[in-house]
Design a protein around this motif. Sequence first.
Motif, PDB file in Angstrom:
ATOM      1  N   LYS A  30     -14.467   8.596  -6.474  1.00 35.20           N
ATOM      2  CA  LYS A  30     -13.159   8.505  -5.838  1.00 35.20           C
ATOM      3  C   LYS A  30     -12.415   7.269  -6.339  1.00 35.20           C
ATOM      4  O   LYS A  30     -12.998   6.200  -6.505  1.00 35.20           O
ATOM      5  CB  LYS A  30     -13.299   8.454  -4.321  1.00 35.20           C
ATOM      6  CG  LYS A  30     -12.022   8.840  -3.598  1.00 35.20           C
ATOM      7  CD  LYS A  30     -12.228   8.975  -2.116  1.00 35.20           C
ATOM      8  CE  LYS A  30     -12.840  10.309  -1.793  1.00 35.20           C
ATOM      9  NZ  LYS A  30     -12.862  10.597  -0.354  1.00 35.20           N
ATOM     10  N   ILE A  31     -11.112   7.443  -6.587  1.00 34.57           N
ATOM     11  CA  ILE A  31     -10.260   6.356  -7.054  1.00 34.57           C
ATOM     12  C   ILE A  31      -9.009   6.278  -6.186  1.00 34.57           C
ATOM     13  O   ILE A  31      -8.676   7.224  -5.477  1.00 34.57           O
ATOM     14  CB  ILE A  31      -9.837   6.563  -8.531  1.00 34.57           C
ATOM     15  CG1 ILE A  31      -9.145   7.923  -8.709  1.00 34.57           C
ATOM     16  CG2 ILE A  31     -11.015   6.418  -9.458  1.00 34.57           C
ATOM     17  CD1 ILE A  31      -8.522   8.142 -10.050  1.00 34.57           C
ATOM     18  N   GLU A  32      -8.344   5.165  -6.264  1.00 35.46           N
ATOM     19  CA  GLU A  32      -7.063   4.998  -5.589  1.00 35.46           C
ATOM     20  C   GLU A  32      -5.970   5.336  -6.608  1.00 35.46           C
ATOM     21  O   GLU A  32      -5.704   4.577  -7.536  1.00 35.46           O
ATOM     22  CB  GLU A  32      -6.912   3.566  -5.089  1.00 35.46           C
ATOM     23  CG  GLU A  32      -5.772   3.382  -4.138  1.00 35.46           C
ATOM     24  CD  GLU A  32      -5.739   1.990  -3.540  1.00 35.46           C
ATOM     25  OE1 GLU A  32      -4.620   1.520  -3.276  1.00 35.46           O
ATOM     26  OE2 GLU A  32      -6.805   1.389  -3.357  1.00 35.46           O
ATOM     27  N   ALA A  33      -5.367   6.495  -6.433  1.00 37.41           N
ATOM     28  CA  ALA A  33      -4.409   7.017  -7.413  1.00 37.41           C
ATOM     29  C   ALA A  33      -3.187   6.118  -7.577  1.00 37.41           C
ATOM     30  O   ALA A  33      -2.603   6.046  -8.652  1.00 37.41           O
ATOM     31  CB  ALA A  33      -3.973   8.427  -7.023  1.00 37.41           C
ATOM     32  N   SER A  34      -2.811   5.422  -6.518  1.00 33.50           N
ATOM     33  CA  SER A  34      -1.623   4.572  -6.605  1.00 33.50           C
ATOM     34  C   SER A  34      -1.809   3.435  -7.604  1.00 33.50           C
ATOM     35  O   SER A  34      -0.835   2.860  -8.077  1.00 33.50           O
ATOM     36  CB  SER A  34      -1.263   4.008  -5.234  1.00 33.50           C
ATOM     37  OG  SER A  34      -2.326   3.218  -4.732  1.00 33.50           O
ATOM     38  N   LYS A  35      -3.045   3.118  -7.952  1.00 34.64           N
ATOM     39  CA  LYS A  35      -3.304   2.087  -8.960  1.00 34.64           C
ATOM     40  C   LYS A  35      -3.171   2.638 -10.369  1.00 34.64           C
ATOM     41  O   LYS A  35      -3.086   1.893 -11.329  1.00 34.64           O
ATOM     42  CB  LYS A  35      -4.683   1.478  -8.773  1.00 34.64           C
ATOM     43  CG  LYS A  35      -4.795   0.642  -7.522  1.00 34.64           C
ATOM     44  CD  LYS A  35      -6.143  -0.019  -7.425  1.00 34.64           C
ATOM     45  CE  LYS A  35      -6.209  -0.900  -6.196  1.00 34.64           C
ATOM     46  NZ  LYS A  35      -7.506  -1.568  -6.081  1.00 34.64           N
ATOM     47  N   PRO A  80     -17.291   9.738  -1.457  1.00 28.96           N
ATOM     48  CA  PRO A  80     -16.756   8.875  -2.512  1.00 28.96           C
ATOM     49  C   PRO A  80     -17.340   9.174  -3.888  1.00 28.96           C
ATOM     50  O   PRO A  80     -16.714   8.906  -4.902  1.00 28.96           O
ATOM     51  CB  PRO A  80     -17.113   7.463  -2.062  1.00 28.96           C
ATOM     52  CG  PRO A  80     -18.121   7.606  -0.993  1.00 28.96           C
ATOM     53  CD  PRO A  80     -18.021   8.985  -0.443  1.00 28.96           C
ATOM     54  N   ALA A 125      -4.214  10.691   1.939  1.00 30.07           N
ATOM     55  CA  ALA A 125      -5.459  10.835   1.188  1.00 30.07           C
ATOM     56  C   ALA A 125      -5.796  12.322   1.114  1.00 30.07           C
ATOM     57  O   ALA A 125      -6.138  12.936   2.112  1.00 30.07           O
ATOM     58  CB  ALA A 125      -6.574  10.060   1.862  1.00 30.07           C
ATOM     59  N   ASN A 176      -2.727   9.585  -2.352  1.00 27.20           N
ATOM     60  CA  ASN A 176      -3.132   8.218  -2.633  1.00 27.20           C
ATOM     61  C   ASN A 176      -4.530   8.143  -3.230  1.00 27.20           C
ATOM     62  O   ASN A 176      -4.952   7.085  -3.665  1.00 27.20           O
ATOM     63  CB  ASN A 176      -3.069   7.371  -1.346  1.00 27.20           C
ATOM     64  CG  ASN A 176      -3.245   5.907  -1.623  1.00 27.20           C
ATOM     65  OD1 ASN A 176      -2.747   5.396  -2.609  1.00 27.20           O
ATOM     66  ND2 ASN A 176      -3.983   5.229  -0.776  1.00 27.20           N
ATOM     67  N   ASP A 177      -5.256   9.250  -3.250  1.00 24.62           N
ATOM     68  CA  ASP A 177      -6.603   9.220  -3.793  1.00 24.62           C
ATOM     69  C   ASP A 177      -6.782  10.291  -4.848  1.00 24.62           C
ATOM     70  O   ASP A 177      -5.914  11.126  -5.075  1.00 24.62           O
ATOM     71  CB  ASP A 177      -7.638   9.362  -2.679  1.00 24.62           C
ATOM     72  CG  ASP A 177      -7.504  10.671  -1.904  1.00 24.62           C
ATOM     73  OD1 ASP A 177      -6.517  11.397  -2.119  1.00 24.62           O
ATOM     74  OD2 ASP A 177      -8.386  10.962  -1.088  1.00 24.62           O
ATOM     75  N   HIS A 204       0.830  -1.187   0.000  1.00 24.32           N
ATOM     76  CA  HIS A 204       0.000   0.000   0.000  1.00 24.32           C
ATOM     77  C   HIS A 204       0.873   1.249   0.000  1.00 24.32           C
ATOM     78  O   HIS A 204       1.951   1.275   0.560  1.00 24.32           O
ATOM     79  CB  HIS A 204      -0.921   0.001   1.220  1.00 24.32           C
ATOM     80  CG  HIS A 204      -1.919  -1.113   1.185  1.00 24.32           C
ATOM     81  ND1 HIS A 204      -2.986  -1.119   0.340  1.00 24.32           N
ATOM     82  CD2 HIS A 204      -1.988  -2.274   1.893  1.00 24.32           C
ATOM     83  CE1 HIS A 204      -3.684  -2.210   0.517  1.00 24.32           C
ATOM     84  NE2 HIS A 204      -3.098  -2.938   1.457  1.00 24.32           N
ATOM     85  N   SER A 205       0.337   2.271  -0.615  1.00 23.11           N
ATOM     86  CA  SER A 205       1.065   3.529  -0.689  1.00 23.11           C
ATOM     87  C   SER A 205       1.066   4.218   0.676  1.00 23.11           C
ATOM     88  O   SER A 205       0.113   4.155   1.426  1.00 23.11           O
ATOM     89  CB  SER A 205       0.393   4.432  -1.720  1.00 23.11           C
ATOM     90  OG  SER A 205       0.992   5.687  -1.717  1.00 23.11           O
TER      91      SER A 205
END
Length: 149
Positions: free
Chosen positions: A137-142, A36, A29, A120-121, A24-25
Amino acid sequence: MKSLNKVALALLFCLTATAGFTQHSSKPALFGNYPPIINCSAFEFNNALAAAEGQHVVLFFSDNFKFSGTVISNVVKYSNLQSITIKSDQMENTIFHLSRQQLDGDNVSFVGRIISPNANDGYEIKKDTAGNYKLEKIEASKILQECNL
């Protein structure tokens, strides 16, 4: 015995690969205090796309979420595609990138993201089956990959 070594090696490889994908990053956030999903209007997207390079804009996506910044790029490609990039003046290194594609007739499609390499988001523009737009909302690290040079 040799087949046992191969199985052990394959198992070790799988465990190593799995551990690498589940990290995990440690980035914070940036949008943790926001919902969300934020319903928004195509009207606001069109307002953004009307801005000129260098212009300061404020986009009101909802009552409790606005994005303000300076247009760093506004490009029309072909006759049916326009993209704009706005750099936030309040959230360091946060970028809003928006593209509008003119489809057949009066049909228009918007895509884009609000994202920061330091967070991270982020948010991604989504369109539901009824044709309404929202920021999800997204998980930016992906999405963003780290470059270690």
